[in-house]
Design a protein around this motif. Structure first.
Motif, PDB file in Angstrom:
ATOM      1  N   VAL A  65       1.130   3.097  -3.969  1.00 43.35           N
ATOM      2  CA  VAL A  65       1.218   2.113  -5.049  1.00 43.35           C
ATOM      3  C   VAL A  65       0.492   0.843  -4.614  1.00 43.35           C
ATOM      4  O   VAL A  65       0.790   0.281  -3.562  1.00 43.35           O
ATOM      5  CB  VAL A  65       2.696   1.818  -5.400  1.00 43.35           C
ATOM      6  CG1 VAL A  65       2.786   0.682  -6.409  1.00 43.35           C
ATOM      7  CG2 VAL A  65       3.359   3.082  -5.940  1.00 43.35           C
ATOM      8  N   ARG A  66      -0.496   0.459  -5.428  1.00 46.48           N
ATOM      9  CA  ARG A  66      -1.256  -0.750  -5.125  1.00 46.48           C
ATOM     10  C   ARG A  66      -0.782  -1.875  -6.056  1.00 46.48           C
ATOM     11  O   ARG A  66      -0.579  -1.658  -7.254  1.00 46.48           O
ATOM     12  CB  ARG A  66      -2.759  -0.505  -5.357  1.00 46.48           C
ATOM     13  CG  ARG A  66      -3.634  -1.658  -4.860  1.00 46.48           C
ATOM     14  CD  ARG A  66      -4.948  -1.741  -5.598  1.00 46.48           C
ATOM     15  NE  ARG A  66      -5.721  -0.515  -5.547  1.00 46.48           N
ATOM     16  CZ  ARG A  66      -6.591  -0.207  -4.583  1.00 46.48           C
ATOM     17  NH1 ARG A  66      -6.796  -1.030  -3.594  1.00 46.48           N
ATOM     18  NH2 ARG A  66      -7.267   0.922  -4.642  1.00 46.48           N
ATOM     19  N   VAL A  67      -0.611  -3.061  -5.489  1.00 49.56           N
ATOM     20  CA  VAL A  67      -0.105  -4.198  -6.250  1.00 49.56           C
ATOM     21  C   VAL A  67      -1.100  -5.353  -6.184  1.00 49.56           C
ATOM     22  O   VAL A  67      -1.505  -5.765  -5.102  1.00 49.56           O
ATOM     23  CB  VAL A  67       1.266  -4.654  -5.676  1.00 49.56           C
ATOM     24  CG1 VAL A  67       1.690  -5.980  -6.274  1.00 49.56           C
ATOM     25  CG2 VAL A  67       2.322  -3.583  -5.935  1.00 49.56           C
ATOM     26  N   HIS A  68      -1.510  -5.825  -7.349  1.00 48.06           N
ATOM     27  CA  HIS A  68      -2.348  -7.022  -7.439  1.00 48.06           C
ATOM     28  C   HIS A  68      -1.482  -8.181  -7.924  1.00 48.06           C
ATOM     29  O   HIS A  68      -0.568  -7.974  -8.723  1.00 48.06           O
ATOM     30  CB  HIS A  68      -3.488  -6.820  -8.450  1.00 48.06           C
ATOM     31  CG  HIS A  68      -4.551  -5.904  -7.941  1.00 48.06           C
ATOM     32  ND1 HIS A  68      -5.539  -6.319  -7.087  1.00 48.06           N
ATOM     33  CD2 HIS A  68      -4.758  -4.588  -8.166  1.00 48.06           C
ATOM     34  CE1 HIS A  68      -6.326  -5.300  -6.793  1.00 48.06           C
ATOM     35  NE2 HIS A  68      -5.877  -4.231  -7.434  1.00 48.06           N
ATOM     36  N   LYS A  71       1.009 -17.895  -4.666  1.00 52.63           N
ATOM     37  CA  LYS A  71       0.848 -17.406  -3.288  1.00 52.63           C
ATOM     38  C   LYS A  71      -0.312 -16.409  -3.221  1.00 52.63           C
ATOM     39  O   LYS A  71      -0.570 -15.689  -4.175  1.00 52.63           O
ATOM     40  CB  LYS A  71       2.123 -16.711  -2.821  1.00 52.63           C
ATOM     41  CG  LYS A  71       3.281 -17.669  -2.557  1.00 52.63           C
ATOM     42  CD  LYS A  71       4.301 -17.030  -1.632  1.00 52.63           C
ATOM     43  CE  LYS A  71       5.402 -17.985  -1.241  1.00 52.63           C
ATOM     44  NZ  LYS A  71       6.292 -18.316  -2.383  1.00 52.63           N
ATOM     45  N   THR A  72      -0.997 -16.374  -2.071  1.00 52.99           N
ATOM     46  CA  THR A  72      -2.065 -15.384  -1.888  1.00 52.99           C
ATOM     47  C   THR A  72      -1.444 -14.062  -1.432  1.00 52.99           C
ATOM     48  O   THR A  72      -0.295 -14.025  -0.985  1.00 52.99           O
ATOM     49  CB  THR A  72      -3.058 -15.841  -0.810  1.00 52.99           C
ATOM     50  OG1 THR A  72      -2.371 -15.871   0.449  1.00 52.99           O
ATOM     51  CG2 THR A  72      -3.629 -17.224  -1.126  1.00 52.99           C
ATOM     52  N   VAL A  73      -2.234 -12.991  -1.532  1.00 51.87           N
ATOM     53  CA  VAL A  73      -1.744 -11.683  -1.097  1.00 51.87           C
ATOM     54  C   VAL A  73      -1.326 -11.700   0.379  1.00 51.87           C
ATOM     55  O   VAL A  73      -0.233 -11.235   0.720  1.00 51.87           O
ATOM     56  CB  VAL A  73      -2.796 -10.578  -1.395  1.00 51.87           C
ATOM     57  CG1 VAL A  73      -2.424  -9.261  -0.713  1.00 51.87           C
ATOM     58  CG2 VAL A  73      -2.914 -10.370  -2.899  1.00 51.87           C
ATOM     59  N   ASP A 101      -8.722  -3.370   1.365  1.00 50.85           N
ATOM     60  CA  ASP A 101      -8.833  -4.740   0.827  1.00 50.85           C
ATOM     61  C   ASP A 101      -7.508  -5.504   0.888  1.00 50.85           C
ATOM     62  O   ASP A 101      -6.927  -5.880  -0.119  1.00 50.85           O
ATOM     63  CB  ASP A 101      -9.441  -4.757  -0.582  1.00 50.85           C
ATOM     64  CG  ASP A 101      -8.608  -3.971  -1.566  1.00 50.85           C
ATOM     65  OD1 ASP A 101      -7.776  -3.176  -1.111  1.00 50.85           O
ATOM     66  OD2 ASP A 101      -8.778  -4.164  -2.782  1.00 50.85           O
ATOM     67  N   MET A 102      -7.102  -5.767   2.124  1.00 51.73           N
ATOM     68  CA  MET A 102      -5.851  -6.481   2.400  1.00 51.73           C
ATOM     69  C   MET A 102      -5.816  -7.871   1.781  1.00 51.73           C
ATOM     70  O   MET A 102      -4.750  -8.419   1.529  1.00 51.73           O
ATOM     71  CB  MET A 102      -5.663  -6.647   3.921  1.00 51.73           C
ATOM     72  CG  MET A 102      -5.542  -5.370   4.696  1.00 51.73           C
ATOM     73  SD  MET A 102      -4.070  -4.471   4.274  1.00 51.73           S
ATOM     74  CE  MET A 102      -2.819  -5.427   5.137  1.00 51.73           C
TER      75      MET A 102
END
Ligand SMILES: *Cc1c(COP(=O)(O)O)cnc(C)c1O
Length: 384
Positions: free
Chosen positions: A306-309, A317-319, A340-341
């Motif tokens: 599961v990818r979360v943007h 807040k940044t990733v 792409d952390m």
């Protein structure tokens, strides 16, 4: 449930990173735990245990023979050693001195992965030398063949992993090329046990899997292949393999984990994982500054991550800040390392319970909005 954590004063962890060694890798099933517990109470004739395990592993995997080592890093070192020594005791005891043996192992540059140690080091530990074909971005069949025909080459090491980079010669073609040149092939497929049959069908001489990853046995390595060569891997225990041996609990745990896998309804398992992942995505998408999506495994394993943007406009807040805050929470929530952390978070959730997934959503809400999401009961994390 986590009495051992309390007893030793250890921090609690929700591992959403995957089958990751620094987080304890996997969760074993009750039958595996029970078999391991029984084995720890008893003595065994270890020669008989290895022989029986070899037969059972063969029956369960379709490989001609199977040997259990301490882990895949050990399997890499010992498989390379076996290619160099053959069954000769004097050779086995001579390593890492390889002066009387062919000792060059060919690898394609994009396969020089680091799984916590550089793979070349696991090879060099046997005394072998690594010779590299191609560049990090590219290796052609011609480049591979020219290195395979160098003097003193004793094997080709392939890696089947999402960590590999560049456009390398595909496994089938590389194996055909090596075999046409009379060179045996080892394939490191440590985290690919869910697609073991596909890996074995490639026809490498030895195929290596970690039994503690998706198979969820105690830490151990499975070396599958031709009986003579697999047994030669085991013979290394009379040499450099002494410190890389599998204990009784690991051998029994690995066999029982394979038996459990044999009984598993693969379709039902994949369906359950898909259902859980879908629900997690829906839960995440209820948090407004968050967009979650399913990402199928790039290696063809039967599950999605599961990818979360985060929506930059409404999220302050940044990733990487959110990732650090999740890791600093109690329980610590550790996400996957991926390409792409900087722009998205990746979660691998196969072994997690629904309660743990709710805790992740709830913690994410606390981190992003400073409060749990509307309409969601804040689980009592203390009691989890
Ligand atoms: C995990 C992994 C290893 C190391 O396996 P261990 O069993 O932890 O020693 C080696 N190669 C690859 C591709 C891996 O994923």
């Amino acid at each position: 449930m986590r009495r051992i954590h309390e007893q030793l004063g250890l921090g609690r962890v929700i591992n959403a990173r995957g089958t990751y060694t620094p987080l304890g890798v996997s969760r074993s099933s009750e039958p595996v735990i029970e078999a391991v517990a029984q084995s720890l109470r008893q003595f065994f004739d270890m020669k008989e245990l290895h022989e029986t395990a070899g037969q059972k592993i063969a029956g369960l995997t379709g490989a001609e023979w199977g040997v259990v080592t301490h882990c895949t890093a050990a399997s890499i070192t010992l498989s390379v050693a076996a290619l160099m020594t053959g069954r000769e005791a004097a050779n086995i005891q001579a390593l890492p001195d390889t002066s009387s043996m062919k000792s060059r192992i060919v690898m394609q540059a994009g396969h020089l992965i680091n799984y916590g140690q550089p793979i070349e080091q696991a090879i060099r530990l046997s005394g072998a030398e690594v010779v590299v074909a191609g560049s990090r971005d590219n290796c052609t069949e011609k480049e591979l063949e020219s290195i395979l025909s160098c003097d003193d080459v004793c094997g080709l090491m392939l890696v089947h992993s999402r960590l590999c980079r560049g456009d390398m010669v595909k496994a089938e073609a590389a194996i055909a090329l090596a075999h046409a040149n009379g060179i045996p092939v080892i394939i490191d497929a440590a985290a690919q046990d869910l697609v073991m049959a596909d890996i074995l069908a490639l026809g490498a001489d030895l195929s290596l899997f970690s039994a503690q990853k998706y198979l969820a046995a105690p830490t151990s390595g499975l070396v599958l292949g031709k009986r003579d060569l697999a047994e030669t891997v085991h013979l290394q225990e009379g040499g450099i393999g002494r410190g890389m041996k599998a204990g009784k609990e690991a051998i029994i745990g690995a066999v029982v984990a394979l038996q459990q896998r044999g009984k598993m309804d693969a379709k039902a398992w994949a369906g359950e994982q898909a259902r859980k992942a879908g629900e997690f995505v829906r839960g995440l998408n209820r948090l407004t500054p968050v967009t979650a999506e399913l990402v199928p495994d790039p290696m063809g394993n039967p599950f999605s991550r599961v990818r979360v943007h985060l929506d930059g406009e409404s999220c302050n807040k940044t990733v990487p800040e959110v990732e650090a805050a999740l890791a600093a929470a109690d329980p610590a929530i550790i996400v996957q390392d991926h390409a792409d952390m900087a722009t998205s978070l990746m979660f691998e959730i196969n072994p997690l319970t629904e309660q743990e997934l709710e805790i992740i959503i709830s913690q994410l809400a606390v981190i992003v909005f400073n409060r749990p999401p509307d309409g969601m009961r804040r689980r009592n994390i203390q009691e989890w």
